[in-house]
Enzyme design. Structure first.
Site, short mmCIF file in Angstrom:
data_model
loop_
_atom_site.label_atom_id
_atom_site.label_comp_id
_atom_site.label_asym_id
_atom_site.label_seq_id
_atom_site.Cartn_x
_atom_site.Cartn_y
_atom_site.Cartn_z
N HIS A 1 3.13 1.69 -9.34
CA HIS A 1 2.48 2.06 -7.94
C HIS A 1 2.13 0.85 -7.10
CE1 HIS A 1 -1.23 3.44 -5.59
NE2 HIS A 1 -0.04 4.14 -5.05
N HIS B 1 -0.34 -3.55 2.33
CA HIS B 1 -1.15 -2.35 1.63
C HIS B 1 -2.12 -2.12 2.68
CE1 HIS B 1 -3.73 -0.37 -0.76
NE2 HIS B 1 -3.26 -0.68 -1.79
#
Length: 289
Positions: free
Chosen positions: A41, A84
């Site tokens: 992930h 992110h």
């Protein structure tokens, strides 16, 4: 003597074939859609900060045995950047800088099939992604189906390896296969369990995305990456408990529910901090090894 030499040569050849497809001869004849992959992930976000999901680089993840890499992109000056949530929060570089080492790794590992799942929340022009695959040479490895495939129409790993088309690419939203035919619509092929799970909703296997989807005919991804809520609606990964989260016991406690619900294991178990815990042992167990 000549016969014994021949048999010895055949034994050596058989031994080399035993690891032909993602490390297991048994996987060679399995369809891509009938394999469970451990997934990393947010694979490019490496470090010990609150926005980091991994301790090791994407190529180290691959060398460990992970064959499914998920990554976020955000718009930076009109191009996809490995960020992110926001490039202010964490910027891991350009899409090209992410793909190039993966291409190099594939060059040196000829019997491996990998998957990339890329997010595109900012609806960046899909051709910019195609440009990055082309400039890094990774487009030479991509798998491009002639039509949307049913579960029983996916090729085997051996077929993908022999053809050289051994990188499968999915995107969650804002893809366009008429422009870049090998970046496939994730939710045409998959469903996912709820993402960003916390302790309160961690061990379950409900369908979250796409909303209202049926499990029939779809591969599926189980999000098994534990988060901690540090402020209301502010979640961060939980490295402290990663060894427990990534243990066989924890992973199978979720996949057992998936089997009960859908009659099969998930195709991907998506993990944070894949270098910690039983990542590959769990992958092997779920594939029957």
């Amino acid at each position: 003597m000549r016969h014994s030499v021949l048999f010895s040569a055949l034994a050596v050849a058989a031994g080399s074939l035993a690891a032909d497809c993602n490390g297991h001869a048994e996987l060679c004849d399995r369809r891509y859609s009938n394999i469970t992959f451990a997934g990393a992930h947010n694979s490019p976000f490496v470090g010990i900060g609150p926005s980091d999901n991994q301790f090791t680089s994407p190529t180290d993840q691959l060398s460990q045995g992970v064959r499914f890499l998920q990554a976020q992109t955000q718009d930076k000056d009109g191009s996809p950047e490995m960020c992110h949530t926001s490039c202010i929060l964490e910027d891991a570089g350009s899409l090209e800088s992410y793909l190039s080492p993966i291409k190099t790794w594939l060059d040196g590992n000829a019997n491996e099939v990998i998957t990339l799942l890329i997010t595109n929340p900012d609806a960046i022009d899909i051709t910019k992604y195609g440009d990055a695959f082309k400039s890094t040479g990774l487009d030479s490895y991509v798998f491009t189906p002639e039509k949307q495939l049913a579960l029983d129409e996916w090729p085997t790993l051996a077929d993908m390896i022999s053809s050289g088309n051994r990188v499968v690419v999915f995107m969650d939203y804002n893809m366009d296969t008429s422009k870049v035919p090998y970046i496939l619509d994730e939710f045409a092929y998959w469903f996912e369990t709820p993402f960003s799970p916390t302790k309160d909703n961690f061990i379950q296997c409900n369908i979250d995305r796409p909303a209202g989807a049926s499990a029939d005919g779809r591969m599926f991804l189980a999000n098994h990456n534990l988060n901690v809520e540090i402020l209301p609606d502010v979640l961060v990964p939980d490295p402290v408990n990663a060894a427990d989260t990534n243990s066989i016991a924890s992973i199978t406690s979720q996949t057992d529910i998936c089997v009960k619900n859908y009659g099969r294991n998930p195709n991907v178990v998506l993990l944070d901090f894949v270098s910690v815990g039983d990542t590959i042992a769990a992958q092997n167990q779920l594939n029957g090894f």
